[in-house]
Design an enzyme around this catalytic site. Structure first.
Site, PDB file in Angstrom:
ATOM      1  N   ARG A   8      -8.642  26.209 -15.403  1.00 39.46           N
ATOM      2  CA  ARG A   8      -8.252  24.803 -15.688  1.00 39.46           C
ATOM      3  C   ARG A   8      -6.725  24.648 -15.792  1.00 39.46           C
ATOM      4  O   ARG A   8      -6.216  23.871 -16.604  1.00 39.46           O
ATOM      5  CB  ARG A   8      -8.909  24.294 -16.975  1.00 39.46           C
ATOM      6  CG  ARG A   8     -10.416  24.412 -17.031  1.00 39.46           C
ATOM      7  CD  ARG A   8     -11.147  23.472 -16.095  1.00 39.46           C
ATOM      8  NE  ARG A   8     -12.568  23.491 -16.381  1.00 39.46           N
ATOM      9  CZ  ARG A   8     -13.450  24.302 -15.770  1.00 39.46           C
ATOM     10  NH1 ARG A   8     -13.047  25.140 -14.805  1.00 39.46           N
ATOM     11  NH2 ARG A   8     -14.718  24.260 -16.098  1.00 39.46           N
TER      12      ARG A   8
ATOM     13  N   SER B  86     -15.099  16.905 -20.762  1.00 36.52           N
ATOM     14  CA  SER B  86     -14.792  17.855 -21.844  1.00 36.52           C
ATOM     15  C   SER B  86     -13.415  17.521 -22.404  1.00 36.52           C
ATOM     16  O   SER B  86     -12.439  17.485 -21.659  1.00 36.52           O
ATOM     17  CB  SER B  86     -14.762  19.283 -21.312  1.00 36.52           C
ATOM     18  OG  SER B  86     -15.948  19.552 -20.616  1.00 36.52           O
TER      19      SER B  86
ATOM     20  N   GLU C 152      -7.936  19.493 -23.365  1.00 40.36           N
ATOM     21  CA  GLU C 152      -7.881  19.544 -21.892  1.00 40.36           C
ATOM     22  C   GLU C 152      -7.402  18.198 -21.344  1.00 40.36           C
ATOM     23  O   GLU C 152      -6.697  18.133 -20.334  1.00 40.36           O
ATOM     24  CB  GLU C 152      -9.278  19.883 -21.349  1.00 40.36           C
ATOM     25  CG  GLU C 152      -9.335  19.957 -19.836  1.00 40.36           C
ATOM     26  CD  GLU C 152     -10.703  20.400 -19.323  1.00 40.36           C
ATOM     27  OE1 GLU C 152     -11.109  21.540 -19.621  1.00 40.36           O
ATOM     28  OE2 GLU C 152     -11.348  19.592 -18.635  1.00 40.36           O
TER      29      GLU C 152
END
Ligand code: FAD
Ligand code: NAP
Length: 338
Positions: free
Chosen positions: A164, A238, A334
């Protein structure tokens, strides 16, 4: 002719559906419009924000600068033996690109079905799901460098892809605007169904030899059953990254929490499931004012209606604190906070 608008609501441009105003707002439909935009030095001197689908963003205040909304469209492909090169404009929808590839029999992206957002944002956090990451299918991207106003090609090795992560989120943050992405796919599918519930769901449907279309449909259906649809309940997927800890840290945690959910990560490290950590702190499905966590996945923070970005941010801070108190693990957001 470029149209620069003032005081534009971003409510319909972020999947959390929170209200925030952009001081200036411009939509880019063609690459050349970026050169035209920066002919005026004014835009080099104020804060800028590149916006795709707004599905990985939380606006906690108005944006006192220029929002550059990427809307460059177009998908092309070229077949070379068993390989297929697909190139798409930054403003194409990721979901539609995956559907295009699956419907043409181009394999490699099927596990990434139904991820919201734009093609241009996909390298930024090296999007991933169900055991596949963008870097597995990425060939190169074209990007416009704001400072020099030159176009640059980034091959995979130059992008610093990690879990990520990419160079566009770190060293080169806010310096480049991705205008198109090229992917390398295959006419020979290598089906990857070992992750999560995919295999079990295929069995339920009596599918023994799945096609990429089968995999795409199953992934999409699992996602729909598990995740809130941003068009009805605001969210950005998320909210936190899964923490990666050292083996020694993991061993300590495992002594105290024997059932801790974990997976092997690169370099002998261990990935923890952030959703599990949050759930263990009692947050799953909780409503706090106009915000909360999703009933089927505690990792997803939701806007139950008219919440502000600041309220959602405050909830995320409370979650970080309680996970830290219980497990000594510091969750990282995130979602991009503005
Ligand atoms: P935005 O939110 O608009 O922008 C994200 C970041 O990228 C910002 O920093 C922005 O400035 C930058 N950016 C955007 N476009 C460009 C560009 N052209 N050039 C340079 N920088 C740019 N993510 C996953 O990885 N896996 C998942 O499975 C997943 N599932 C999700 C499910 C739901 C329901 C939701 C709402 C989100 C999910 N996400 C997932 C997060 C999100 O979809 C991805 O991060 C997606 O790539 C964001 O795309 P976007 O166009 O909306 O980006
Ligand atoms: P899940 O299947 O309930 O799994 C929980 C977590 O465990 C996931 O985050 C996943 O890590 C990890 N995991 C599960 N099986 C694994 C395996 N075999 N090997 C390694 N790691 C494993 O997760 P979910 O919430 O329903 O999401 C399913 C997939 O969609 C995941 O890949 C997830 O990343 C992706 N997704 C991402 C977002 C986002 O916004 N980033 C939102 C929704 C879904 P990974 O996350 O590393 O895969």
């Amino acid at each position: 002719m470029l149209q620069i608008r003032e005081n534009i609501s971003l409510k319909n441009f972020n999947t959390f559906g929170v209200e925030a105003y952009a001081r200036f707002f411009v939509e880019i439909n063609h690459e050349e419009e970026l050169t035209e935009l920066f002919l005026d030095p004014k835009w080099l001197q104020i804060p800028r924000l590149v916006l795709g689908g707004g599905s990985n963003m939380l606006f906690t205040q108005d944006f006192d600068g220029l929002v550059i909304r990427m809307n460059i469209r177009g998908i092309e492909h070229r077949i070379s033996h068993e390989e297929v090169y697909v190139e798409a404009g930054a403003g194409e929808s990721w979901k539609e690109l995956v559907d295009y590839c699956v419907n043409h029999g181009f394999a490699g992206m099927e596990n990434l079905s139904l991820i919201p957002g734009s093609v241009g944002a996909s390298p930024v956090q090296n999007i991933g799901a169900y055991g596949v990451e963008l870097q597995d299918v990425f060939e190169s991207c074209q990007a416009f460098e704001i400072a020099s106003q030159h176009k640059k090609t980034f091959v995979k090795e130059a992008c610093g892809f990690d879990y990520r992560e990419s160079i566009f989120k770190t060293e080169l943050k806010n310096q480049f605007i991705i205008t198109s992405v090229k992917f390398k796919l295959s006419l020979q599918p290598q089906i990857n169904i070992k992750y999560g519930a995919i295999e079990a769901e295929l069995q339920n449907r009596g599918i023994e030899k799945p096609s990429i279309l089968d995999v795409s449909k199953v992934v999409s259906d699992i996602r729909v059953s598990k995740l809130p649809d941003p068009s009805t309940i605001g969210n950005a997927g998320s909210f936190f990254q899964n923490p990666i800890v050292t083996k020694a840290e993991f061993d300590n945690l495992k002594d105290t929490f024997p059932t801790i959910v974990n997976y092997p990560a690169d370099n002998d490290k261990v990935k923890l499931a952030a959703g599990w950590l949050i759930e263990q702190c009692g947050w799953k499905g909780k409503t706090i004012g106009r915000t909360g966590t999703w009933k089927n996945q505690a990792l997803v923070l939701v806007n139950h209606g008219n919440a502000s970005g600041a309220e959602i941010y405050a909830l995320s801070s409370q979650i970080i604190d309680s996970v830290y108190q219980k497990f000594g693990v510091k969750l990282q957001r995130e979602v991009n906070i503005y």
